[in-house]
Design a protein around this motif. Sequence first.
Motif, short mmCIF file in Angstrom:
data_model
loop_
_atom_site.label_atom_id
_atom_site.label_comp_id
_atom_site.label_asym_id
_atom_site.label_seq_id
_atom_site.Cartn_x
_atom_site.Cartn_y
_atom_site.Cartn_z
N HIS A 56 18.75 27.97 2.83
CA HIS A 56 19.15 27.29 1.75
C HIS A 56 20.49 26.55 2.02
O HIS A 56 21.41 27.34 2.50
N ARG A 60 14.25 24.89 2.74
CA ARG A 60 13.57 25.18 1.50
C ARG A 60 14.23 24.81 0.25
O ARG A 60 13.56 24.24 -0.67
N VAL A 61 15.82 24.92 0.48
CA VAL A 61 16.42 24.78 -0.94
C VAL A 61 17.73 23.99 -0.36
O VAL A 61 18.21 24.23 0.55
N THR A 114 21.26 22.73 -2.53
CA THR A 114 22.29 22.80 -3.70
C THR A 114 23.00 21.44 -3.50
O THR A 114 23.32 21.15 -2.61
N SER A 151 12.22 16.31 -3.28
CA SER A 151 11.57 17.11 -4.29
C SER A 151 10.29 16.72 -4.03
O SER A 151 9.15 17.73 -3.96
N GLY A 209 8.67 18.62 -1.05
CA GLY A 209 8.51 20.17 -1.30
C GLY A 209 9.78 20.79 -0.97
O GLY A 209 9.75 22.05 -1.16
N ARG A 259 13.06 22.33 -2.51
CA ARG A 259 13.89 22.84 -3.89
C ARG A 259 14.72 22.20 -4.15
O ARG A 259 15.87 22.88 -3.42
N GLN A 301 18.43 22.35 -5.99
CA GLN A 301 19.19 22.94 -6.86
C GLN A 301 20.21 22.30 -7.45
O GLN A 301 21.07 21.85 -6.49
N ALA A 333 15.01 17.84 -9.69
CA ALA A 333 15.60 19.35 -9.45
C ALA A 333 14.88 20.26 -10.25
O ALA A 333 14.28 19.96 -11.50
N THR A 334 14.77 21.43 -9.83
CA THR A 334 14.06 22.41 -10.47
C THR A 334 14.65 23.67 -10.97
O THR A 334 14.29 24.65 -11.69
N SER A 335 15.99 23.76 -10.44
CA SER A 335 16.90 25.10 -10.92
C SER A 335 18.29 24.87 -10.52
O SER A 335 18.96 23.76 -10.25
N THR A 359 22.15 26.70 -9.00
CA THR A 359 22.72 27.61 -8.02
C THR A 359 23.85 28.34 -8.76
O THR A 359 24.80 27.60 -9.21
#
Length: 217
Positions: free
Chosen positions: A118, A154-155, A157, A173, A176, A178, A180, A199-201, A203
């Motif tokens: 991340h 994977r992620v 911010t 995105s 693949g 993620r 944030q 963007a899916t979520s 932090t």
Amino acid sequence: MSEDNILTPHGWIRGRLVHQHGKVTAVEGSPCNPADNDLPYLLPGFIDLHVHGGGGKDIMEGTDAFHTITRTHVRFGTTSLLATTMTAPVDEITRVLGEIGTYCESRPTGTARVLGVHLEGPYINPGKLGAQPNFAHTALMAEVEEYLRLAPIRVITIAPEIAGHDGLIRALSERGVRMQIGHTLGSYEEGVAALAAGATSFTHLYNAMSPLHHREP
């Protein structure tokens, strides 16, 4: 074989796990209320997407710290995690990503599995650093590509209001990663645009973000 209170997708059962060669092959038992007995609880391991350290060690310290961190987390039920970096100079991020990439290829006995990275910063707003050091800068795809070669990221911010970040959110995105939203001074409209771009979520939602205002909710 002893019985346990086992948490399944359909609720609690009293029974046992059947496993072969390190894999669960069956869950046997009947529905139960775990409050009605004194049996141990058995449930899937936690997956933590935001881990900076553990056991007195920090991810940014490198390989020797990883062993302590992963052993510490697995003791408390986290069986997989993302090694989360701090905002730092490029050469420091490059070093630790290389070490994480190597570590991800193995899983020492008795440790939580490191699924990847991340990247919390450096692509954040310097006006909302929070606990991050002041090494924030605008993301460039060439730099991100180098990081992706070093470790499975994977992620990420990212502060979406910074010029150029909307395109990066969309491009990564689609690959693949993620994306944030976090450490941001963005407006509501910029947040919505980032979600539309992929963007899916978030932090630590509401922490290190633009505050609520009666004219800018």
